[in-house]
Design a protein around this motif. Structure first.
Motif, PDB file in Angstrom:
ATOM      1  N   ILE A  95       7.771   3.756  15.998  1.00  0.00           N
ATOM      2  CA  ILE A  95       7.604   4.853  15.159  1.00  0.00           C
ATOM      3  C   ILE A  95       8.529   4.447  13.707  1.00  0.00           C
ATOM      4  CG2 ILE A  95       7.846   7.299  14.664  1.00  0.00           C
ATOM      5  CD1 ILE A  95       5.813   6.735  16.663  1.00  0.00           C
ATOM      6  N   ASP A  96       7.618   4.429  12.503  1.00  0.00           N
ATOM      7  CA  ASP A  96       8.440   4.371  11.386  1.00  0.00           C
ATOM      8  C   ASP A  96       8.777   5.641  10.898  1.00  0.00           C
ATOM      9  OD1 ASP A  96       8.969   2.939   9.033  1.00  0.00           O
ATOM     10  OD2 ASP A  96       7.203   3.732   7.971  1.00  0.00           O
ATOM     11  N   LEU A  97      10.247   5.572  10.776  1.00  0.00           N
ATOM     12  CA  LEU A  97      10.855   6.616  10.200  1.00  0.00           C
ATOM     13  C   LEU A  97      11.350   6.568   8.852  1.00  0.00           C
ATOM     14  CD1 LEU A  97      13.377   7.049  13.272  1.00  0.00           C
ATOM     15  CD2 LEU A  97      11.395   8.496  12.755  1.00  0.00           C
ATOM     16  N   PRO A  98      11.201   7.641   8.145  1.00  0.00           N
ATOM     17  CA  PRO A  98      11.427   7.539   6.461  1.00  0.00           C
ATOM     18  C   PRO A  98      12.896   7.868   6.227  1.00  0.00           C
ATOM     19  CG  PRO A  98      10.313   9.460   7.078  1.00  0.00           C
ATOM     20  CD  PRO A  98      10.179   8.776   8.499  1.00  0.00           C
ATOM     21  N   GLU A  99      13.324   7.620   5.181  1.00  0.00           N
ATOM     22  CA  GLU A  99      14.452   8.094   4.654  1.00  0.00           C
ATOM     23  C   GLU A  99      14.331   9.610   4.165  1.00  0.00           C
ATOM     24  OE1 GLU A  99      18.498   8.022   3.767  1.00  0.00           O
ATOM     25  OE2 GLU A  99      17.270   6.288   4.491  1.00  0.00           O
ATOM     26  N   PRO A 100      15.057  10.550   4.893  1.00  0.00           N
ATOM     27  CA  PRO A 100      14.741  11.990   4.729  1.00  0.00           C
ATOM     28  C   PRO A 100      14.802  12.156   2.998  1.00  0.00           C
ATOM     29  CG  PRO A 100      16.158  11.733   6.540  1.00  0.00           C
ATOM     30  CD  PRO A 100      16.079  10.164   5.851  1.00  0.00           C
ATOM     31  N   ASP A 101      13.673  13.001   2.889  1.00  0.00           N
ATOM     32  CA  ASP A 101      13.395  13.333   1.334  1.00  0.00           C
ATOM     33  C   ASP A 101      13.085  14.900   1.419  1.00  0.00           C
ATOM     34  OD1 ASP A 101      13.051  13.845  -1.341  1.00  0.00           O
ATOM     35  OD2 ASP A 101      11.077  12.651  -1.151  1.00  0.00           O
ATOM     36  N   PRO A 102      14.340  15.653   0.691  1.00  0.00           N
ATOM     37  CA  PRO A 102      14.098  17.021   0.632  1.00  0.00           C
ATOM     38  C   PRO A 102      12.889  17.528  -0.092  1.00  0.00           C
ATOM     39  CG  PRO A 102      16.280  16.389  -0.064  1.00  0.00           C
ATOM     40  CD  PRO A 102      15.751  15.221   0.346  1.00  0.00           C
ATOM     41  N   GLY A 103      12.437  16.766  -0.829  1.00  0.00           N
ATOM     42  CA  GLY A 103      11.143  16.974  -1.646  1.00  0.00           C
ATOM     43  C   GLY A 103       9.982  16.874  -1.013  1.00  0.00           C
ATOM     44  N   SER A 104      10.031  16.207   0.317  1.00  0.00           N
ATOM     45  CA  SER A 104       8.670  15.722   1.019  1.00  0.00           C
ATOM     46  C   SER A 104       8.923  15.751   2.362  1.00  0.00           C
ATOM     47  CB  SER A 104       8.135  14.253   0.389  1.00  0.00           C
ATOM     48  OG  SER A 104       9.116  13.462   0.786  1.00  0.00           O
ATOM     49  N   TRP A 105       9.806  16.587   2.945  1.00  0.00           N
ATOM     50  CA  TRP A 105      10.106  16.657   4.343  1.00  0.00           C
ATOM     51  C   TRP A 105       9.090  17.103   5.150  1.00  0.00           C
ATOM     52  CZ3 TRP A 105      10.399  20.742   7.565  1.00  0.00           C
ATOM     53  CH2 TRP A 105      10.555  22.057   6.866  1.00  0.00           C
ATOM     54  N   ARG A 106       8.293  18.110   4.950  1.00  0.00           N
ATOM     55  CA  ARG A 106       7.226  18.614   5.627  1.00  0.00           C
ATOM     56  C   ARG A 106       6.281  17.402   5.961  1.00  0.00           C
ATOM     57  NH1 ARG A 106       8.098  23.456   3.026  1.00  0.00           N
ATOM     58  NH2 ARG A 106       8.000  25.282   4.460  1.00  0.00           N
ATOM     59  N   GLN A 107       5.750  16.476   4.987  1.00  0.00           N
ATOM     60  CA  GLN A 107       4.949  15.478   5.199  1.00  0.00           C
ATOM     61  C   GLN A 107       5.547  14.573   5.827  1.00  0.00           C
ATOM     62  OE1 GLN A 107       5.749  16.779   2.238  1.00  0.00           O
ATOM     63  NE2 GLN A 107       3.960  17.887   1.503  1.00  0.00           N
ATOM     64  N   PRO A 138      17.673   4.731  24.093  1.00  0.00           N
ATOM     65  CA  PRO A 138      18.060   4.520  22.422  1.00  0.00           C
ATOM     66  C   PRO A 138      16.909   4.727  21.479  1.00  0.00           C
ATOM     67  CG  PRO A 138      19.212   3.108  23.631  1.00  0.00           C
ATOM     68  CD  PRO A 138      18.269   3.695  24.813  1.00  0.00           C
ATOM     69  N   ASP A 139      15.691   4.157  21.995  1.00  0.00           N
ATOM     70  CA  ASP A 139      14.639   4.063  21.090  1.00  0.00           C
ATOM     71  C   ASP A 139      14.009   5.420  21.117  1.00  0.00           C
ATOM     72  OD1 ASP A 139      14.274   1.321  20.359  1.00  0.00           O
ATOM     73  OD2 ASP A 139      13.687   1.008  22.420  1.00  0.00           O
ATOM     74  N   THR A 140      14.049   6.412  22.155  1.00  0.00           N
ATOM     75  CA  THR A 140      13.465   7.685  22.021  1.00  0.00           C
ATOM     76  C   THR A 140      14.631   8.447  21.276  1.00  0.00           C
ATOM     77  OG1 THR A 140      12.554   7.245  24.125  1.00  0.00           O
ATOM     78  CG2 THR A 140      13.060   9.655  23.592  1.00  0.00           C
ATOM     79  N   LEU A 141      15.770   8.357  21.450  1.00  0.00           N
ATOM     80  CA  LEU A 141      16.895   9.143  20.756  1.00  0.00           C
ATOM     81  C   LEU A 141      16.790   8.881  19.125  1.00  0.00           C
ATOM     82  CD1 LEU A 141      20.098   8.602  23.119  1.00  0.00           C
ATOM     83  CD2 LEU A 141      18.848  10.656  22.491  1.00  0.00           C
ATOM     84  N   ARG A 142      16.361   7.523  18.672  1.00  0.00           N
ATOM     85  CA  ARG A 142      16.038   7.101  17.526  1.00  0.00           C
ATOM     86  C   ARG A 142      15.150   8.023  16.905  1.00  0.00           C
ATOM     87  NH1 ARG A 142      13.114   3.889  13.864  1.00  0.00           N
ATOM     88  NH2 ARG A 142      11.290   4.077  15.717  1.00  0.00           N
ATOM     89  N   VAL A 143      14.047   8.490  17.588  1.00  0.00           N
ATOM     90  CA  VAL A 143      12.939   9.376  16.995  1.00  0.00           C
ATOM     91  C   VAL A 143      13.654  10.618  16.577  1.00  0.00           C
ATOM     92  CG1 VAL A 143      10.919  10.098  17.153  1.00  0.00           C
ATOM     93  CG2 VAL A 143      11.066   7.854  17.640  1.00  0.00           C
ATOM     94  N   GLY A 144      14.222  11.066  17.750  1.00  0.00           N
ATOM     95  CA  GLY A 144      14.811  12.568  17.542  1.00  0.00           C
ATOM     96  C   GLY A 144      15.897  12.541  16.420  1.00  0.00           C
ATOM     97  N   GLU A 145      16.607  11.613  16.464  1.00  0.00           N
ATOM     98  CA  GLU A 145      17.577  11.568  15.171  1.00  0.00           C
ATOM     99  C   GLU A 145      16.937  11.644  13.777  1.00  0.00           C
ATOM    100  OE1 GLU A 145      21.150  10.956  13.071  1.00  0.00           O
ATOM    101  OE2 GLU A 145      21.054  11.423  15.202  1.00  0.00           O
ATOM    102  N   GLY A 146      15.978  10.603  13.712  1.00  0.00           N
ATOM    103  CA  GLY A 146      14.878  10.646  12.636  1.00  0.00           C
ATOM    104  C   GLY A 146      14.619  12.125  12.050  1.00  0.00           C
ATOM    105  N   MET A 147      13.784  12.477  13.313  1.00  0.00           N
ATOM    106  CA  MET A 147      13.049  13.941  12.911  1.00  0.00           C
ATOM    107  C   MET A 147      14.451  15.110  12.653  1.00  0.00           C
ATOM    108  SD  MET A 147      10.511  14.256  16.205  1.00  0.00           S
ATOM    109  CE  MET A 147       9.840  15.753  15.944  1.00  0.00           C
TER     110      MET A 147
END
Length: 248
Positions: A95-107, A138-147
């Motif tokens: 899963i590619d996790l983006p840098e969180p962006d307040p302007g496009s967080w929904r997308q 750890p890989d599953t936690l990474r996705v949770g952390e990103g979300m």
């Protein structure tokens, strides 16, 4: 003394999923086949699920395909639940996790959910492995952390964000399982059981007057693809979160 499977599992959780020392094979194939490693187990398990479905995956079936005995697998994997954790973790690693962006967080959140859906759909029924499983890999936690980071960037209250991750993940799991089950039924039958949209519309139109809303809104009830409905539901869940900033 060699580490126990439980100790190997604990080490994986600290260092991430990786190869472990090969296990010695037992039986007539000893010394002539590829050594058993965590990587070999994961790869073979995915192969079984891809060709036969998740229901076919068991430790005994896995050992048979690897031409070894179950004891060789248990040198690396504690049990079937541990194997499930490894498989879901491997899918989450893609899963590619983006840098969180307040302007496009929904997308961004929709993108993560869509990626997870697509990973699950590569292997029929594998999302079952994620149900009722604590996120400890750890890989599953990474996705949770990103979300979580994306939700917090969108101004969602931390408690609502934490529960949103659980709700969104549950929906993605259930959606993926339903699609896999439907696809399997289609592939295993002559197609005669499948009811087309046109047939549904004819059946709804023929319903008695005790179904006035179903008859009136038959087109709406049968419209859209499964992906359209997925996007609608994920969007509905996100937009309903308390504490989100309007217009973001």
């Amino acid at each position: 003394m060699s580490p126990t499977p439980q100790e190997r599992r604990a080490a994986r959780h600290q260092l991430g999923t990786g190869s472990s020392a090969p296990a010695a094979r037992r039986g007539p194939s000893a010394g002539r086949k590829t050594p058993i490693t965590v990587e070999a187990i994961i790869s073979t398990a995915f192969g079984i699920v891809a060709s036969e479905g998740y229901e076919a995956l068991s430790m005994r079936r896995l050992a048979t395909v690897l031409e070894t005995g179950p004891s060789s697998l248990y040198a690396h994997v504690v049990n079937k639940e541990d194997l499930d954790e490894l498989l879901i973790g491997r899918l989450c690693a893609g899963i590619d996790l983006p840098e969180p962006d307040p302007g496009s967080w929904r997308q961004q959140l929709i993108s993560v959910c869509t990626q997870l859906r697509d990973q699950y759909l590569r292997y029929p029924g594998i999302s079952q492995a994620a149900f009722a499983a604590a996120p400890s890999n750890p890989d599953t936690l990474r996705v949770g952390e990103g979300m979580l980071a994306i939700l917090l960037a969108g101004g969602i209250d931390p408690q609502a964000a934490a529960w949103a991750i659980d709700s969104l993940s549950l929906y993605v799991n259930a959606y993926s399982l339903e699609v896999s089950l439907a696809d399997r039924r289609v592939s295993r039958s002559d197609g005669s059981w499948v009811v087309s949209r046109d047939e549904l519309l004819r059946r709804f139109a023929a319903l008695p007057a005790t179904f006035p809303q179903t008859k009136r809104y038959a087109a709406e009830l049968t419209s859209g693809t499964v992906n359209d409905r997925f996007g609608f539901t994920i969007g509905l869940m996100i937009d309903g979160l308390p504490g989100s900033r309007p217009g973001r």
